[in-house]
Design a protein around this motif. Sequence first.
Motif, PDB file in Angstrom:
ATOM      1  N   ASP A  92      -3.950  -1.864  -1.942  1.00 43.25           N
ATOM      2  CA  ASP A  92      -4.407  -0.606  -2.281  1.00 43.25           C
ATOM      3  C   ASP A  92      -4.670  -0.281  -3.446  1.00 43.25           C
ATOM      4  N   SER A  93      -5.118   0.949  -3.775  1.00 45.07           N
ATOM      5  CA  SER A  93      -5.581   1.045  -5.146  1.00 45.07           C
ATOM      6  C   SER A  93      -3.882   1.840  -5.685  1.00 45.07           C
ATOM      7  N   SER A  94      -3.306   2.035  -4.844  1.00 42.84           N
ATOM      8  CA  SER A  94      -1.868   2.947  -4.770  1.00 42.84           C
ATOM      9  C   SER A  94      -1.343   1.937  -5.384  1.00 42.84           C
ATOM     10  N   PHE A  95      -1.448   0.210  -5.107  1.00 41.00           N
ATOM     11  CA  PHE A  95      -0.691  -0.582  -5.222  1.00 41.00           C
ATOM     12  C   PHE A  95      -1.330  -0.818  -7.116  1.00 41.00           C
ATOM     13  N   ALA A  96      -2.417  -1.092  -7.313  1.00 42.56           N
ATOM     14  CA  ALA A  96      -3.284  -1.431  -8.474  1.00 42.56           C
ATOM     15  C   ALA A  96      -2.448  -0.862  -9.664  1.00 42.56           C
ATOM     16  N   GLN A  97      -1.996   0.607  -9.362  1.00 43.80           N
ATOM     17  CA  GLN A  97      -2.363   1.476  -9.720  1.00 43.80           C
ATOM     18  C   GLN A  97      -0.508   1.577 -11.129  1.00 43.80           C
ATOM     19  N   PRO A 155     -10.792 -15.744  -5.291  1.00 36.75           N
ATOM     20  CA  PRO A 155     -11.490 -14.769  -5.320  1.00 36.75           C
ATOM     21  C   PRO A 155     -11.156 -13.402  -4.933  1.00 36.75           C
ATOM     22  N   THR A 156      -9.694 -14.079  -3.806  1.00 35.84           N
ATOM     23  CA  THR A 156      -9.660 -12.333  -2.781  1.00 35.84           C
ATOM     24  C   THR A 156      -7.968 -12.027  -3.921  1.00 35.84           C
ATOM     25  N   SER A 157      -7.643 -12.625  -5.304  1.00 39.77           N
ATOM     26  CA  SER A 157      -7.044 -12.136  -5.477  1.00 39.77           C
ATOM     27  C   SER A 157      -6.728 -10.478  -6.296  1.00 39.77           C
ATOM     28  N   LEU A 158      -5.373  -9.658  -5.935  1.00 43.04           N
ATOM     29  CA  LEU A 158      -5.654  -8.605  -6.775  1.00 43.04           C
ATOM     30  C   LEU A 158      -5.906  -8.292  -8.058  1.00 43.04           C
ATOM     31  N   GLY A 205       0.652  -1.246  -0.446  1.00 41.21           N
ATOM     32  CA  GLY A 205      -0.057  -0.188   0.255  1.00 41.21           C
ATOM     33  C   GLY A 205       0.859   1.408   0.029  1.00 41.21           C
ATOM     34  N   VAL A 206       0.301   2.308   0.064  1.00 38.50           N
ATOM     35  CA  VAL A 206       0.910   3.218   0.178  1.00 38.50           C
ATOM     36  C   VAL A 206       2.154   3.494   1.214  1.00 38.50           C
ATOM     37  N   ALA A 207       2.455   2.694   1.993  1.00 40.61           N
ATOM     38  CA  ALA A 207       3.708   3.146   2.868  1.00 40.61           C
ATOM     39  C   ALA A 207       4.567   2.352   2.118  1.00 40.61           C
ATOM     40  N   SER A 208       4.459   1.472   1.250  1.00 41.43           N
ATOM     41  CA  SER A 208       5.780   0.607   0.730  1.00 41.43           C
ATOM     42  C   SER A 208       5.255   0.801  -0.552  1.00 41.43           C
ATOM     43  N   ILE A 209       4.696   1.411  -0.683  1.00 40.06           N
ATOM     44  CA  ILE A 209       4.901   1.598  -3.034  1.00 40.06           C
ATOM     45  C   ILE A 209       5.855   1.811  -2.523  1.00 40.06           C
TER      46      ILE A 209
END
Length: 108
Positions: A48-53, A77-80, A13-17
């Motif tokens: 989170d969405s920052s990772f997806a982006q 079903p829980t895969s990004l 997420g944001v902290a590790s991106i």
Amino acid sequence: MLDITIKAPEKAGVASITELRDELVSAIKGAGSGAKVVLDLSGTNQADSSFAQLVASFKYEAMAKGIEVSVVGMGGPTSLMEMLSCDKFQEDCGLAARKAAPRAGGKA
């Protein structure tokens, strides 16, 4: 041919991106055309969405340089990728390249 594997963090997420982004950029710089970069999500349990982006941007950048991209390690079903309606990078994938929508006046 060079194969590079990068392991995503447990909490992507944001902290590790920033750190992950730096690793991915280095992989693109170090890999030549025809190389393969694998993003391993097997240890990732939160994203989170920052990772997806970041994953989408990385895919586009790598492919533009002739580098094959593979995302592995999460399934079900829980895969990004599945949450993004994209368990594989294919034409119908939500991360696939799309043509720009026409602007007003009919120009793209």
